[in-house]
Design an enzyme around this catalytic site. Structure first.
Site, PDB file in Angstrom:
ATOM      1  N   HIS A 124       8.839 -12.696  38.111  1.00  0.00           N
ATOM      2  CA  HIS A 124       8.288 -11.363  37.860  1.00  0.00           C
ATOM      3  C   HIS A 124       9.099 -10.680  36.782  1.00  0.00           C
ATOM      4  O   HIS A 124      10.228 -11.104  36.495  1.00  0.00           O
ATOM      5  CB  HIS A 124       8.373 -10.527  39.144  1.00  0.00           C
ATOM      6  CG  HIS A 124       9.814 -10.298  39.527  1.00  0.00           C
ATOM      7  ND1 HIS A 124      10.518 -11.185  40.294  1.00  0.00           N
ATOM      8  CD2 HIS A 124      10.692  -9.322  39.172  1.00  0.00           C
ATOM      9  CE1 HIS A 124      11.764 -10.760  40.405  1.00  0.00           C
ATOM     10  NE2 HIS A 124      11.899  -9.628  39.739  1.00  0.00           N
ATOM     11  N   HIS A 206      12.703  -8.620  31.100  1.00  0.00           N
ATOM     12  CA  HIS A 206      12.999 -10.051  31.236  1.00  0.00           C
ATOM     13  C   HIS A 206      12.465 -10.595  32.548  1.00  0.00           C
ATOM     14  O   HIS A 206      12.230  -9.829  33.489  1.00  0.00           O
ATOM     15  CB  HIS A 206      14.515 -10.277  31.181  1.00  0.00           C
ATOM     16  CG  HIS A 206      15.215  -9.721  32.375  1.00  0.00           C
ATOM     17  ND1 HIS A 206      15.586  -8.394  32.450  1.00  0.00           N
ATOM     18  CD2 HIS A 206      15.565 -10.272  33.555  1.00  0.00           C
ATOM     19  CE1 HIS A 206      16.138  -8.168  33.630  1.00  0.00           C
ATOM     20  NE2 HIS A 206      16.133  -9.300  34.334  1.00  0.00           N
TER      21      HIS A 206
HETATM   22  O1  3AM Z   1      14.046  -9.075  37.725  1.00  0.00           O
HETATM   23  P1  3AM Z   1      15.443  -9.437  38.092  1.00  0.00           P
HETATM   24  O2  3AM Z   1      15.507 -10.732  38.851  1.00  0.00           O
HETATM   25  O3  3AM Z   1      16.382  -9.340  36.970  1.00  0.00           O
HETATM   26  O4  3AM Z   1      18.240  -8.457  40.080  1.00  0.00           O
HETATM   27  C1  3AM Z   1      17.228  -7.911  40.879  1.00  0.00           C
HETATM   28  C2  3AM Z   1      15.871  -8.346  40.457  1.00  0.00           C
HETATM   29  O5  3AM Z   1      15.851  -8.282  39.062  1.00  0.00           O
HETATM   30  C3  3AM Z   1      17.133  -6.443  40.634  1.00  0.00           C
HETATM   31  O6  3AM Z   1      15.858  -6.087  41.082  1.00  0.00           O
HETATM   32  C4  3AM Z   1      15.008  -7.208  40.955  1.00  0.00           C
HETATM   33  C5  3AM Z   1      14.313  -7.485  42.250  1.00  0.00           C
HETATM   34  O7  3AM Z   1      15.234  -7.769  43.237  1.00  0.00           O
HETATM   35  N1  3AM Z   1      18.196  -5.727  41.355  1.00  0.00           N
HETATM   36  C6  3AM Z   1      18.698  -6.037  42.557  1.00  0.00           C
HETATM   37  N2  3AM Z   1      19.664  -5.159  42.888  1.00  0.00           N
HETATM   38  C7  3AM Z   1      19.756  -4.291  41.862  1.00  0.00           C
HETATM   39  C8  3AM Z   1      20.554  -3.154  41.601  1.00  0.00           C
HETATM   40  N3  3AM Z   1      21.466  -2.710  42.494  1.00  0.00           N
HETATM   41  C9  3AM Z   1      18.819  -4.657  40.875  1.00  0.00           C
HETATM   42  N4  3AM Z   1      18.665  -3.993  39.739  1.00  0.00           N
HETATM   43  C10 3AM Z   1      19.456  -2.918  39.548  1.00  0.00           C
HETATM   44  N5  3AM Z   1      20.380  -2.500  40.449  1.00  0.00           N
END
Ligand code: 3AM
Length: 259
Positions: A124, A206
């Site tokens: 996603h 991304h």
């Molecule tokens: O799309 P990605 O995989 O980069 O890294 C987590 C994931 O992003 C991000 O939210 C998405 C769904 O889980 N994520 C998790 N914890 C986070 C945080 N504390 C976060 N993004 C920002 N702050």
């Protein structure tokens, strides 16, 4: 009561109950859990068997018992789920065909030990991460998101890279469409105003391909590209259970059709 071959709502409630971590309900909880497991098996066998009378009666007897003794527990469980904060984020979903092709490309271009691959249906593009959100706050954020009106856009994934600090290998776009940037910026502003902490880092659209990529990995040279139309964004819940992260789409927000 009549024997019904299709008792999906009951099975669903029990199935959901059983999916929870054991130990949530102390005392007799585990006994009831065992009982419900047998009840589910019994119903499944009854259906598979095309309505065998003996199985049917056993199932009915168990259902009646469950109805009397377990419904209060199930209601408690439902209420506890509804009032628990959820880990939420807004994101774009990838079309199934793009997911398939990207996973194929990833397998062909990255070594097996490069990192932990994100499951195909978990791929996603995050727009705004909301964190742990109460039911009230979720309603407020969902209502604000529902008021966003903008046309859809086309996304081309033609860029890739690695962030060593967060240990991810990602897929991105060299020219983010204006609609994508506007949407993310609006969702982030709404989240921040509702009290969801937003990282000060600029938005870099991304799709995470690999996690736990501790060491620098060779990134495939330019030349790859996937293009698709984006017609909605999605509110997802992220849940970790039985050793894996699952994302569930809670609400979908279609973009305006015209323009
Ligand atoms: O799309 P990605 O995989 O980069 O890294 C987590 C994931 O992003 C991000 O939210 C998405 C769904 O889980 N994520 C998790 N914890 C986070 C945080 N504390 C976060 N993004 C920002 N702050």
């Amino acid at each position: 009561p009549r024997l019904q071959q299709d008792n999906a709502p009951v099975d669903m409630a029990i199935g959901e109950y059983l999916q929870r971590q054991p130990g949530r309900f102390p005392g007799a909880g585990w006994r009831i859990e065992q009982y419900l497991r047998r009840l589910l098996q019994c119903g499944k066998k009854f259906r598979e068997d095309g309505g065998n009378r003996q199985l049917g009666h056993e199932w009915l007897r168990r259902l009646t018992f469950a109805g009397k003794h377990c419904s209060i527990l199930i209601i408690h469980y439902r209420v506890s789920i509804m009032s628990e904060p959820k880990r939420l984020f807004f994101a774009l979903e990838l079309p199934a065909e793009a997911q398939r092709q990207i996973v194929h490309w990833r397998a062909a271009n990255f070594a097996e030990d490069a990192g932990r691959p994100v499951a195909a249906d978990n791929l996603h593009l995050t727009l705004a991460f909301l964190g742990e959100v109460s039911a009230d706050k979720q309603r407020a954020l969902a209502a604000l998101a529902g008021r966003i009106h903008q046309p859809g856009f086309t996304l081309t994934l033609d860029d890739a890279g690695q962030w060593l600090r967060s240990r991810v290998v990602w897929l991105g776009t060299r020219r983010p469409p204006r609609g994508l940037l506007q949407l993310a910026s609006l969702l982030r502003a709404q989240a921040a105003r509702s009290g969801c902490y937003q990282s000060p880092q600029p938005f870099h659209p991304h799709i995470t391909l690999l996690r736990e990529a501790r060491h620098a990995v060779p990134i495939p040279p330019p030349g790859f590209s996937w293009t698709f139309a984006v017609s909605e964004f999605v509110l997802y819940e992220s849940r970790f259970s039985r050793g894996r992260t699952r994302y569930t789409a809670l609400e979908r927000y279609p973009f305006n059709k015209e323009s």
